[in-house]
Write an enzyme that holds these catalytic residues in place. Structure first.
Site, mmCIF file in Angstrom:
data_model
loop_
_atom_site.group_PDB
_atom_site.id
_atom_site.type_symbol
_atom_site.label_atom_id
_atom_site.label_comp_id
_atom_site.label_asym_id
_atom_site.label_seq_id
_atom_site.Cartn_x
_atom_site.Cartn_y
_atom_site.Cartn_z
ATOM 1 N N HIS A 37 0.832 -1.199 0.000
ATOM 2 C CA HIS A 37 0.000 0.000 0.000
ATOM 3 C C HIS A 37 0.873 1.257 0.000
ATOM 4 O O HIS A 37 0.880 2.043 0.943
ATOM 5 C CB HIS A 37 -0.976 -0.019 1.187
ATOM 6 C CG HIS A 37 -2.145 -0.920 0.959
ATOM 7 N ND1 HIS A 37 -2.908 -1.448 1.968
ATOM 8 C CD2 HIS A 37 -2.692 -1.387 -0.193
ATOM 9 C CE1 HIS A 37 -3.869 -2.201 1.457
ATOM 10 N NE2 HIS A 37 -3.755 -2.176 0.155
ATOM 11 N N GLU A 122 -5.694 -8.158 3.768
ATOM 12 C CA GLU A 122 -5.116 -9.148 4.687
ATOM 13 C C GLU A 122 -6.214 -9.833 5.499
ATOM 14 O O GLU A 122 -6.227 -11.062 5.641
ATOM 15 C CB GLU A 122 -4.114 -8.485 5.645
ATOM 16 C CG GLU A 122 -3.535 -9.456 6.657
ATOM 17 C CD GLU A 122 -2.828 -8.780 7.814
ATOM 18 O OE1 GLU A 122 -2.979 -9.260 8.952
ATOM 19 O OE2 GLU A 122 -2.117 -7.774 7.595
ATOM 20 N N CYS A 186 2.301 -8.345 14.348
ATOM 21 C CA CYS A 186 3.702 -8.700 14.150
ATOM 22 C C CYS A 186 4.623 -7.810 14.988
ATOM 23 O O CYS A 186 4.248 -6.705 15.394
ATOM 24 C CB CYS A 186 4.084 -8.650 12.672
ATOM 25 S SG CYS A 186 4.457 -7.023 12.053
#
Length: 268
Positions: A37, A122, A186
């Protein structure tokens, strides 16, 4: 004026890997959706002959297709196999884990909850690995509306706000006898958010650099604003307005995980 760059910002491992794979791909390769993105990176790759397509229907039999860092559902792999496409899989390893966790939750018979943005690629891919049985939420109010069930499993978008996820998970804890939490935010996201929070507490204003369609960049801007720090989300140095910084002495800068180093340096 003093300018301080956040201790952790810019490309994460998954994004860097995806961009490098795209950069090494042969001319005529297509990415399924924009590789990351960031419009500037997508434009550079397109100039070198690696361009995005919206669907596998848009590529010829036997072509090369690169799956971007956000990942795709199992149906896409099946369709690619049927069209005899050469697949370069650049799905972020953290996203792969979230996909597998969602699959395992459904196979165990637990109610699957995905915490993340419903329309984000996602999150869509994670939901597809969970057989499209997930309840997808991104606000505490939505968590409150989930009916009680015996057993529940939760995964979270890798770029989601840590603090907001903790608040949502606390509500979900009251909605079940057994909550199986998979912390799939993450490490790079956690580091970038924490570094932005710490810097925002010591500067007069924050500049957050990254694509306007980038979820993780938007989260960085969100956590900076939550520190009551004036925050400006820009894509490139061309958007800077000196009027924003009149009377200020110290400006902080951070950047999303899909923002390349050269754009960060231009802003600095």
């Amino acid at each position: 004026m003093k300018v301080t760059l956040a201790a952790a910002c810019g490309f994460c491992y998954g994004v860097r890997r995806a961009v490098e794979l795209a950069g090494q791909a042969e001319k005529g390769t297509h990415t399924l959706g924009p590789i990351i993105h960031n419009p500037q990176v997508v434009g550079r790759l397109a100039a070198h002959g690696v361009s995005p397509v919206d669907s596998l229907d848009d590529v010829d039999k036997g072509a090369v297709i690169l799956i971007r860092s956000h990942g795709v559902g199992p149906d896409v792999y099946e369709q690619a196999d049927q069209k005899e496409l050469k697949v370069i899989d650049a799905t972020c390893p953290h996203v792969k884990k979230a996909q597998q966790d969602a699959k395992n939750i459904v196979e165990k018979g637990e109610k699957l909850i995905i915490v993340g943005e419903k329309s984000h690629p996602e999150v869509i891919s994670i939901s597809q690995w969970g057989a499209n049985r997930a309840i997808i939420i991104d606000r505490e109010e939505e968590a409150e509306k989930i009916p009680f069930c015996d057993s529940m499993g939760v995964v979270v978008q890798t770029t989601f706000s840590q603090e907001q996820f903790k608040r949502i998970a606390a509500i979900l804890q009251r909605k079940t006898n057994h909550l199986d939490v998979h912390m799939t935010i993450c490490t790079a996201t956690q580091q970038r958010q924490q570094a932005a929070i710490e810097l925002a507490g010591h500067v007069d204003a924050m500049i957050v650099i990254g694509g306007k369609n980038s979820a993780n960049t938007g989260r960085l801007a969100q956590v900076c604003r939550e520190q009551d720090c004036p925050t400006y989300h820009i894509e490139t140095a061309a958007e800077l307005d000196t009027a924003w910084f009149r009377g200020m002495n110290h400006i902080g800068i951070t950047a999303g995980a899909s923002t390349p180093d050269w754009i960060i340096q231009e802003v600095v």
